[in-house]
Motif scaffolding. Structure first.
Motif, PDB file in Angstrom:
ATOM      1  N   GLY A 105       0.787  -1.226   0.000  1.00 29.29           N
ATOM      2  CA  GLY A 105       0.000   0.000   0.000  1.00 29.29           C
ATOM      3  C   GLY A 105       0.819   1.275   0.000  1.00 29.29           C
ATOM      4  N   ILE A 106       2.103   1.173  -0.262  1.00 32.43           N
ATOM      5  CA  ILE A 106       2.963   2.349  -0.285  1.00 32.43           C
ATOM      6  C   ILE A 106       2.998   2.907  -1.708  1.00 32.43           C
ATOM      7  CG2 ILE A 106       5.313   3.209   0.047  1.00 32.43           C
ATOM      8  CD1 ILE A 106       5.649   0.901   2.091  1.00 32.43           C
ATOM      9  N   THR A 107       2.707   4.197  -1.839  1.00 34.00           N
ATOM     10  CA  THR A 107       2.688   4.839  -3.152  1.00 34.00           C
ATOM     11  C   THR A 107       4.058   5.408  -3.500  1.00 34.00           C
ATOM     12  OG1 THR A 107       0.348   5.423  -2.995  1.00 34.00           O
ATOM     13  CG2 THR A 107       1.681   6.702  -4.525  1.00 34.00           C
ATOM     14  N   THR A 108       4.530   5.062  -4.675  1.00 34.14           N
ATOM     15  CA  THR A 108       5.774   5.603  -5.213  1.00 34.14           C
ATOM     16  C   THR A 108       5.412   6.572  -6.327  1.00 34.14           C
ATOM     17  OG1 THR A 108       7.021   3.596  -4.733  1.00 34.14           O
ATOM     18  CG2 THR A 108       7.925   5.083  -6.408  1.00 34.14           C
ATOM     19  N   ARG A 109       5.861   7.785  -6.183  1.00 31.26           N
ATOM     20  CA  ARG A 109       5.619   8.791  -7.227  1.00 31.26           C
ATOM     21  C   ARG A 109       6.898   8.992  -8.033  1.00 31.26           C
ATOM     22  NH1 ARG A 109       0.891  11.972  -5.763  1.00 31.26           N
ATOM     23  NH2 ARG A 109       0.161  11.273  -3.721  1.00 31.26           N
ATOM     24  N   TYR A 110       6.745   9.231  -9.322  1.00 29.88           N
ATOM     25  CA  TYR A 110       7.891   9.452 -10.184  1.00 29.88           C
ATOM     26  C   TYR A 110       7.523  10.506 -11.211  1.00 29.88           C
ATOM     27  CZ  TYR A 110       5.051   5.608 -12.023  1.00 29.88           C
ATOM     28  OH  TYR A 110       4.005   4.801 -12.378  1.00 29.88           O
ATOM     29  N   ARG A 111       8.529  10.956 -11.920  1.00 27.37           N
ATOM     30  CA  ARG A 111       8.289  11.953 -12.965  1.00 27.37           C
ATOM     31  C   ARG A 111       7.322  11.364 -13.988  1.00 27.37           C
ATOM     32  NH1 ARG A 111      13.370  14.697 -15.793  1.00 27.37           N
ATOM     33  NH2 ARG A 111      13.667  15.261 -13.605  1.00 27.37           N
ATOM     34  N   GLU A 112       6.381  12.159 -14.376  1.00 30.05           N
ATOM     35  CA  GLU A 112       5.356  11.748 -15.331  1.00 30.05           C
ATOM     36  C   GLU A 112       5.971  11.032 -16.547  1.00 30.05           C
ATOM     37  OE1 GLU A 112       1.923  14.589 -15.959  1.00 30.05           O
ATOM     38  OE2 GLU A 112       3.021  14.799 -17.834  1.00 30.05           O
ATOM     39  N   VAL A 113       5.398   9.877 -16.836  1.00 30.69           N
ATOM     40  CA  VAL A 113       5.897   9.075 -17.956  1.00 30.69           C
ATOM     41  C   VAL A 113       4.780   8.901 -18.977  1.00 30.69           C
ATOM     42  CG1 VAL A 113       6.778   6.812 -18.640  1.00 30.69           C
ATOM     43  CG2 VAL A 113       7.512   7.839 -16.473  1.00 30.69           C
ATOM     44  N   TRP A 114       5.114   9.066 -20.245  1.00 33.01           N
ATOM     45  CA  TRP A 114       4.160   8.868 -21.341  1.00 33.01           C
ATOM     46  C   TRP A 114       4.648   7.740 -22.241  1.00 33.01           C
ATOM     47  CZ3 TRP A 114      -0.304  11.830 -22.227  1.00 33.01           C
ATOM     48  CH2 TRP A 114      -0.466  12.958 -21.414  1.00 33.01           C
ATOM     49  N   GLY A 115       3.698   7.021 -22.791  1.00 34.02           N
ATOM     50  CA  GLY A 115       4.034   6.051 -23.811  1.00 34.02           C
ATOM     51  C   GLY A 115       4.229   6.743 -25.142  1.00 34.02           C
ATOM     52  N   GLN A 116       4.563   5.952 -26.145  1.00 30.43           N
ATOM     53  CA  GLN A 116       4.853   6.513 -27.469  1.00 30.43           C
ATOM     54  C   GLN A 116       3.595   6.753 -28.290  1.00 30.43           C
ATOM     55  OE1 GLN A 116       4.873   3.350 -26.807  1.00 30.43           O
ATOM     56  NE2 GLN A 116       3.848   2.392 -28.559  1.00 30.43           N
ATOM     57  N   GLY A 117       2.490   6.213 -27.830  1.00 30.67           N
ATOM     58  CA  GLY A 117       1.220   6.412 -28.524  1.00 30.67           C
ATOM     59  C   GLY A 117       0.890   5.283 -29.484  1.00 30.67           C
ATOM     60  N   THR A 118      -0.399   5.125 -29.711  1.00 28.29           N
ATOM     61  CA  THR A 118      -0.878   4.162 -30.700  1.00 28.29           C
ATOM     62  C   THR A 118      -1.979   4.849 -31.503  1.00 28.29           C
ATOM     63  OG1 THR A 118      -1.695   1.887 -31.025  1.00 28.29           O
ATOM     64  CG2 THR A 118      -2.572   3.087 -29.129  1.00 28.29           C
ATOM     65  N   ARG A 119      -1.938   4.672 -32.810  1.00 30.71           N
ATOM     66  CA  ARG A 119      -2.838   5.428 -33.682  1.00 30.71           C
ATOM     67  C   ARG A 119      -4.141   4.679 -33.928  1.00 30.71           C
ATOM     68  NH1 ARG A 119      -2.128   9.696 -36.680  1.00 30.71           N
ATOM     69  NH2 ARG A 119       0.150   9.610 -36.408  1.00 30.71           N
ATOM     70  N   VAL A 120      -5.222   5.410 -33.826  1.00 33.27           N
ATOM     71  CA  VAL A 120      -6.555   4.883 -34.127  1.00 33.27           C
ATOM     72  C   VAL A 120      -7.126   5.659 -35.310  1.00 33.27           C
ATOM     73  CG1 VAL A 120      -8.926   4.652 -33.293  1.00 33.27           C
ATOM     74  CG2 VAL A 120      -7.002   4.137 -31.767  1.00 33.27           C
ATOM     75  N   THR A 121      -7.559   4.927 -36.310  1.00 32.31           N
ATOM     76  CA  THR A 121      -8.183   5.527 -37.492  1.00 32.31           C
ATOM     77  C   THR A 121      -9.585   4.954 -37.626  1.00 32.31           C
ATOM     78  OG1 THR A 121      -6.028   5.672 -38.573  1.00 32.31           O
ATOM     79  CG2 THR A 121      -7.960   5.900 -39.971  1.00 32.31           C
ATOM     80  N   VAL A 122     -10.551   5.816 -37.838  1.00 31.82           N
ATOM     81  CA  VAL A 122     -11.942   5.390 -37.969  1.00 31.82           C
ATOM     82  C   VAL A 122     -12.496   5.932 -39.275  1.00 31.82           C
ATOM     83  CG1 VAL A 122     -14.224   5.315 -36.901  1.00 31.82           C
ATOM     84  CG2 VAL A 122     -12.179   5.495 -35.460  1.00 31.82           C
ATOM     85  N   SER A 123     -12.940   5.049 -40.136  1.00 34.11           N
ATOM     86  CA  SER A 123     -13.490   5.468 -41.419  1.00 34.11           C
ATOM     87  C   SER A 123     -15.012   5.467 -41.358  1.00 34.11           C
ATOM     88  CB  SER A 123     -13.015   4.541 -42.528  1.00 34.11           C
ATOM     89  OG  SER A 123     -13.363   3.203 -42.233  1.00 34.11           O
ATOM     90  N   SER A 124     -15.582   6.400 -42.084  1.00 35.64           N
ATOM     91  CA  SER A 124     -17.053   6.519 -42.069  1.00 35.64           C
ATOM     92  C   SER A 124     -17.682   5.642 -43.140  1.00 35.64           C
ATOM     93  CB  SER A 124     -17.446   7.974 -42.283  1.00 35.64           C
ATOM     94  OG  SER A 124     -16.899   8.456 -43.485  1.00 35.64           O
TER      95      SER A 124
END
Length: 124
Positions: A105-124
């Motif tokens: 139950g101990i919280t470890t905080r760290y510098r904000e981390v982001w992933g590289q992203g994944t692309r979503v495409t939606v066609s009509s």
């Protein structure tokens, strides 16, 4: 060092579904607190959803009822199930984390981390 890797993006037709994954690593036996964001072409990055290490969830109003965030039993992978996708949902989807909770139950905080992203495409 914490790392996040997204996957699961792709191309679907309007009304279709996708499930995105965000796999976290770097701190053993830690339950990750993860948020999902997205950024469409020419748009600001916007908040989509969040899941806490305790499993609590929040959503931006525009995604309630269509998107569902969850995590695996080990709490190191977070999923974003997206249903009834619309062309306006097309974007790069990113996950972000800045804390995790140990089994004690101990919280470890760290510098904000982001992933590289994944692309979503939606066609009509």
């Amino acid at each position: 060092q914490v790392q996040l890797v997204e996957s699961g993006g792709g191309s679907v037709q309007a009304g279709g579904s996708l499930r995105l994954s965000c796999e976290a690593s770097g701190i053993n036996s830690c339950k990750y607190d993860v948020a999902w964001y997205r950024q469409g072409p020419g748009q600001e990055r916007e908040f989509v959803s969040h899941i806490g290490a305790d499993g609590s969830t929040t959503y931006a109003d525009s995604f309630k009822g269509r998107f569902t965030v969850s995590q695996n039993a080990a709490k190191d992978t977070v999923f974003l199930q997206m249903n009834n996708l619309k062309p306006e949902d097309a974007a790069m989807y990113y996950c972000k984390s800045d804390r995790c909770r140990s089994l004690l139950g101990i919280t470890t905080r760290y510098r904000e981390v982001w992933g590289q992203g994944t692309r979503v495409t939606v066609s009509s």
